[in-house]
Motif scaffolding. Sequence first.
Motif, short mmCIF file in Angstrom:
data_model
loop_
_atom_site.label_atom_id
_atom_site.label_comp_id
_atom_site.label_asym_id
_atom_site.label_seq_id
_atom_site.Cartn_x
_atom_site.Cartn_y
_atom_site.Cartn_z
N ASP A 147 0.83 -1.21 0.00
CA ASP A 147 0.00 0.00 0.00
C ASP A 147 0.86 1.25 0.00
O ASP A 147 0.55 2.24 -0.67
CB ASP A 147 -0.92 -0.02 1.23
N HIS A 148 1.95 1.21 0.75
CA HIS A 148 2.89 2.34 0.77
C HIS A 148 3.48 2.58 -0.63
O HIS A 148 3.62 3.72 -1.07
CB HIS A 148 4.00 2.08 1.78
N GLY A 149 3.83 1.47 -1.30
CA GLY A 149 4.38 1.61 -2.65
C GLY A 149 3.36 2.18 -3.62
O GLY A 149 3.69 3.04 -4.45
N ILE A 150 2.11 1.70 -3.54
CA ILE A 150 1.05 2.22 -4.42
C ILE A 150 0.79 3.70 -4.14
O ILE A 150 0.59 4.50 -5.06
CB ILE A 150 -0.24 1.39 -4.23
N GLU A 151 0.81 4.06 -2.85
CA GLU A 151 0.62 5.46 -2.48
C GLU A 151 1.74 6.33 -3.06
O GLU A 151 1.52 7.48 -3.47
CB GLU A 151 0.58 5.60 -0.96
N ASN A 152 2.95 5.77 -3.10
CA ASN A 152 4.08 6.49 -3.68
C ASN A 152 3.83 6.79 -5.16
O ASN A 152 4.13 7.88 -5.65
CB ASN A 152 5.35 5.65 -3.52
N ILE A 167 10.54 3.58 -4.82
CA ILE A 167 9.80 2.76 -3.88
C ILE A 167 10.75 1.77 -3.20
O ILE A 167 11.53 1.09 -3.88
CB ILE A 167 8.67 2.00 -4.59
N HIS A 168 10.67 1.68 -1.88
CA HIS A 168 11.51 0.74 -1.13
C HIS A 168 10.60 -0.13 -0.26
O HIS A 168 9.81 0.38 0.55
CB HIS A 168 12.51 1.48 -0.23
N LYS A 171 10.95 -7.82 -2.38
CA LYS A 171 11.85 -7.23 -3.37
C LYS A 171 11.31 -7.34 -4.80
O LYS A 171 11.37 -6.37 -5.57
CB LYS A 171 13.22 -7.91 -3.29
N PRO A 172 10.76 -8.50 -5.21
CA PRO A 172 10.23 -8.58 -6.58
C PRO A 172 9.08 -7.61 -6.83
O PRO A 172 8.97 -7.04 -7.92
CB PRO A 172 9.77 -10.04 -6.71
N ILE A 173 8.22 -7.42 -5.82
CA ILE A 173 7.12 -6.47 -5.97
C ILE A 173 7.66 -5.05 -6.01
O ILE A 173 7.15 -4.20 -6.75
CB ILE A 173 6.11 -6.65 -4.82
N GLU A 174 8.70 -4.78 -5.24
CA GLU A 174 9.33 -3.45 -5.27
C GLU A 174 9.85 -3.14 -6.67
O GLU A 174 9.63 -2.04 -7.20
CB GLU A 174 10.48 -3.41 -4.27
N ILE A 175 10.52 -4.11 -7.29
CA ILE A 175 11.05 -3.91 -8.64
C ILE A 175 9.92 -3.65 -9.62
O ILE A 175 9.99 -2.74 -10.46
CB ILE A 175 11.88 -5.14 -9.07
N ARG A 176 8.84 -4.45 -9.52
CA ARG A 176 7.71 -4.30 -10.44
C ARG A 176 7.02 -2.96 -10.26
O ARG A 176 6.68 -2.29 -11.25
CB ARG A 176 6.72 -5.43 -10.21
#
Length: 407
Positions: free
Chosen positions: A104-109, A118-119, A125-130
């Motif tokens: 959710d934090h990544g989507i908000e970013n 995004i971290h 890690k794979p979702i972070e890359i995507r």
Amino acid sequence: MKNNYRKLKFSILLQTVLVTALTVLVGGVLLKFVIDGIYNDSFARTFVDVLVFLNINEKTAVHLYWQLIGDNKTFFMIVGYLILFALFFYVALSQMTKYLDQIDHGIENIISESTDPIHLITELKPIEIRLNEIKATLKRQELEASEGEKKKNDLVLFLAHDLKTPLTSIVAYLTMLEDHPDMPEEERKAYTHIALEKSIRLGELINEFFDITRYNLQNIELEPVEIDLTMMLEQLADELYGVLQEKKLTCEVDVEEELMIYGDPDKLARVFDNILRNAIAYCYADTEIRIEAKMKDGDIEITFTNAGDKIPGDMLQTIFEKFYRVDGSRSTGTGGAGLGLAIAKQIVELHGGRILAKSDDNRTQFVVTLPSKEKTEQKEGSEDEVHTHRRLAFRGKAGRGKRVQSK
């Protein structure tokens, strides 16, 4: 990337298995050492003492114990296991919830259009890359859309301004003809010819407006049929004879015979016509435009060559973008919407082909590569596709392999 996703799924599955195993283990320990173990009699005695304290007969209290608890041990054991599982699963779920909070934090970013990358935690890690890839793609698309919209708006302003020039001239020359009925015949013809040229130019500018609208609102759909590409290229060269003669150019067509493809004849004709007209517009006077076509590795390669100023390397990368023009100016002779090559690229790619441009100090080449009829049939055969809508678009045997348009 797939391995990382597998690791993440395995981690979640492992946590579920551990929760189940822990529930069984703890429940077994409680059953053996508490319910059926050393505390079994103590619990029963305490239950009876409590009822006796509440002024219930001891015999009745013992009966109530067996009726409520002693004879329903299986039920309470199942309920206990479920409570334990729920408790342990809640603890494990808090870890999974942390994963969701991170996502959710990544989507908000992404939504907030933050410039920070995004971290996420190591497990994600794979979702972070995507997510970072999605963010970069959206940013690039936003910039491209903004740049395209700016180019379109600038172009509309240029075209609106350009419309005034031929219209003003037309009105001026027609007014002169109207006000001077006794004008000499030779002068009248000259003014009439100029008014006609300006009217033609005005029509071209209006068509450019329509091109802009069609490009933005309409998807290109193909109606493929069998095409004799040899005959098609010769016919297109013939149709441009008047334009070539006007600019004192020659066109040499050197193509192999019976080059057959499957494609949309109207759309491909537009591609080749646009490339030829582009070559004519930027070609040196008194030079030759050359059209060549041949089989190459199962594909048909069509090359259009003209003598003209070199197109810089950076411009060759953007020449097929919509609303892009090589000269960057609005000249009466060559000013256009900058859509022709962009549409041509889209049509060629829809046919499974590719288009590229090359340029050196004294010549420019456009190379169009399309899959041959045989290659298309082999591909369709392997996919078990059946096409019943094909027909011969250009009938008859191909003419000469070489044709020269003279001055």
